[in-house]
Design an enzyme around this catalytic site. Structure first.
Site, PDB file in Angstrom:
ATOM      1  CE  LYS A   1      -4.024  -2.117   2.296  1.00  0.00           C
ATOM      2  NZ  LYS A   1      -4.950  -2.022   3.451  1.00  0.00           N
TER       3      LYS A   1
ATOM      4  CE1 TYR B   1      -9.601  -2.596   0.457  1.00  0.00           C
ATOM      5  CE2 TYR B   1      -8.568  -0.692  -0.565  1.00  0.00           C
ATOM      6  CZ  TYR B   1      -8.468  -1.863   0.169  1.00  0.00           C
ATOM      7  OH  TYR B   1      -7.241  -2.301   0.620  1.00  0.00           O
TER       8      TYR B   1
ATOM      9  CG  PHE C   1     -13.287   1.950   7.429  1.00  0.00           C
ATOM     10  CD1 PHE C   1     -12.790   1.415   6.248  1.00  0.00           C
ATOM     11  CD2 PHE C   1     -14.146   1.169   8.199  1.00  0.00           C
ATOM     12  CE1 PHE C   1     -13.143   0.135   5.831  1.00  0.00           C
ATOM     13  CE2 PHE C   1     -14.505  -0.118   7.791  1.00  0.00           C
ATOM     14  CZ  PHE C   1     -14.005  -0.626   6.599  1.00  0.00           C
TER      15      PHE C   1
ATOM     16  NE  ARG D   1      -6.981 -11.778   4.923  1.00  0.00           N
ATOM     17  CZ  ARG D   1      -7.631 -10.603   4.938  1.00  0.00           C
ATOM     18  NH1 ARG D   1      -7.753  -9.890   3.813  1.00  0.00           N
ATOM     19  NH2 ARG D   1      -8.130 -10.126   6.032  1.00  0.00           N
TER      20      ARG D   1
ATOM     21  CB  THR E   1      -7.786  -5.764   9.607  1.00  0.00           C
ATOM     22  OG1 THR E   1      -8.297  -6.853   8.834  1.00  0.00           O
ATOM     23  CG2 THR E   1      -8.050  -4.455   8.896  1.00  0.00           C
TER      24      THR E   1
ATOM     25  NE  ARG F   1      -2.804  -5.783   6.995  1.00  0.00           N
ATOM     26  CZ  ARG F   1      -3.985  -6.219   6.560  1.00  0.00           C
ATOM     27  NH1 ARG F   1      -4.615  -7.202   7.197  1.00  0.00           N
ATOM     28  NH2 ARG F   1      -4.540  -5.676   5.497  1.00  0.00           N
TER      29      ARG F   1
ATOM     30  CG  ASN G   1      -3.787  -2.328   7.000  1.00  0.00           C
ATOM     31  OD1 ASN G   1      -3.631  -1.942   5.843  1.00  0.00           O
ATOM     32  ND2 ASN G   1      -4.872  -2.972   7.396  1.00  0.00           N
TER      33      ASN G   1
ATOM     34  CG  HIS H   1      -5.489  -5.872  -0.452  1.00  0.00           C
ATOM     35  ND1 HIS H   1      -6.726  -5.786   0.156  1.00  0.00           N
ATOM     36  CD2 HIS H   1      -5.637  -6.737  -1.502  1.00  0.00           C
ATOM     37  CE1 HIS H   1      -7.584  -6.542  -0.508  1.00  0.00           C
ATOM     38  NE2 HIS H   1      -6.957  -7.130  -1.516  1.00  0.00           N
TER      39      HIS H   1
ATOM     40  CD  GLU I   1      -9.184  -8.408  -3.864  1.00  0.00           C
ATOM     41  OE1 GLU I   1      -8.025  -8.773  -3.571  1.00  0.00           O
ATOM     42  OE2 GLU I   1     -10.044  -8.111  -3.013  1.00  0.00           O
TER      43      GLU I   1
HETATM   44  P1  DAT Z   1      -8.302  -6.395   5.292  1.00  0.00           P
HETATM   45  O1  DAT Z   1      -7.422  -5.381   4.604  1.00  0.00           O
HETATM   46  O2  DAT Z   1      -7.587  -7.080   6.426  1.00  0.00           O
HETATM   47  O3  DAT Z   1      -8.941  -7.372   4.326  1.00  0.00           O
HETATM   48  P2  DAT Z   1     -10.898  -5.103   5.447  1.00  0.00           P
HETATM   49  O4  DAT Z   1     -11.189  -5.706   4.112  1.00  0.00           O
HETATM   50  O5  DAT Z   1     -11.903  -5.339   6.533  1.00  0.00           O
HETATM   51  O6  DAT Z   1      -9.481  -5.581   6.002  1.00  0.00           O
HETATM   52  O7  DAT Z   1     -10.729  -3.522   5.311  1.00  0.00           O
HETATM   53  C1  DAT Z   1     -10.009  -2.985   4.224  1.00  0.00           C
HETATM   54  C2  DAT Z   1      -9.093  -1.908   4.739  1.00  0.00           C
HETATM   55  O8  DAT Z   1      -9.875  -0.838   5.270  1.00  0.00           O
HETATM   56  C3  DAT Z   1      -8.193  -2.343   5.906  1.00  0.00           C
HETATM   57  O9  DAT Z   1      -7.010  -2.949   5.468  1.00  0.00           O
HETATM   58  C4  DAT Z   1      -7.940  -1.037   6.598  1.00  0.00           C
HETATM   59  C5  DAT Z   1      -9.230  -0.273   6.411  1.00  0.00           C
HETATM   60  N1  DAT Z   1     -10.102  -0.454   7.569  1.00  0.00           N
HETATM   61  C6  DAT Z   1     -10.900  -1.495   7.836  1.00  0.00           C
HETATM   62  N2  DAT Z   1     -11.576  -1.321   8.992  1.00  0.00           N
HETATM   63  C7  DAT Z   1     -11.185  -0.118   9.464  1.00  0.00           C
HETATM   64  C8  DAT Z   1     -11.514   0.650  10.619  1.00  0.00           C
HETATM   65  N3  DAT Z   1     -12.390   0.196  11.523  1.00  0.00           N
HETATM   66  N4  DAT Z   1     -10.900   1.854  10.776  1.00  0.00           N
HETATM   67  C9  DAT Z   1     -10.024   2.312   9.868  1.00  0.00           C
HETATM   68  N5  DAT Z   1      -9.676   1.640   8.755  1.00  0.00           N
HETATM   69  C10 DAT Z   1     -10.241   0.448   8.549  1.00  0.00           C
HETATM   70 MG    MG Z   2     -10.381  -7.161   2.909  1.00  0.00          MG
END
Ligand code: DAT
Ligand code: MG
Length: 137
Positions: free
Chosen positions: A9, A49, A57, A85, A91, A102, A112, A115, A126
């Site tokens: 990222k 996304y 968020f 993962r 996350t 992470r 973080n 991805h 994707e």
């Molecule tokens: P991941 O990247 O582990 O698949 P996700 O798909 O739930 O997680 O969310 C995508 C991204 O969005 C994640 O890497 C960081 C951001 N994100 C998710 N939940 C968040 C939150 N509660 N506050 C801030 N950023 C968040």
């Molecule tokens: Mg995700």
């Protein structure tokens, strides 16, 4: 062989951590089969996304992902989606296992570092989002 989509990222690129993360990818036994730098437009970040559209968020996530270029890569390994993962960690870096990317490198949940696709179906979607058919030949 199973494939997944990884993104290094914008924070990873900004903090000069591309090399460290690639080293972790290769050391964990993933084959990097495709890789390129991309600066996401807002439309691309919103599309990638889209499952998170409407969440609190979402705007912050789209802003972050469009800050600077990122690195997108196709990884290959047995059980690749789950393995990547696991290598990334949870996350929220505070909840991630020690030794994961992470936990060791990320600053917070929003920024973080990496991805990874969360299912084989989403991995296909994707990968197709970033790589054209001819790039995947
Ligand atoms: P991941 O990247 O582990 O698949 P996700 O798909 O739930 O997680 O969310 C995508 C991204 O969005 C994640 O890497 C960081 C951001 N994100 C998710 N939940 C968040 C939150 N509660 N506050 C801030 N950023 C968040
Ligand atoms: Mg995700």
């Amino acid at each position: 062989m199973e494939r997944t989509l990884a993104i290094l990222k914008p924070d990873c690129v900004q903090r000069n951590l591309i090399g460290k993360v690639i080293d972790r990818i290769e050391s964990a036994g993933f084959k990097i089969v495709r890789m390129k730098m991309v600066h996401l437009t807002r439309a691309m970040a919103e599309g990638f996304y889209e499952v998170h559209n409407g969440k609190p968020f979402f705007a912050e996530l789209v802003n972050f992902m469009t800050e600077t270029p990122c690195v997108v890569a196709v990884l290959e390994k047995n059980n690749c989606v789950e393995a990547w993962r696991k290598t990334m960690g949870a996350t929220n870096p505070q909840n991630a296992e020690p030794g994961t990317i992470r936990r060791d490198l990320a600053e917070n949940m929003g920024r973080n570092i990496v991805h990874g696709s969360d299912s084989t179906e989403n991995a296909e979607r994707e990968i197709d989002f970033f790589f054209s058919r001819s790039e995947l030949l």
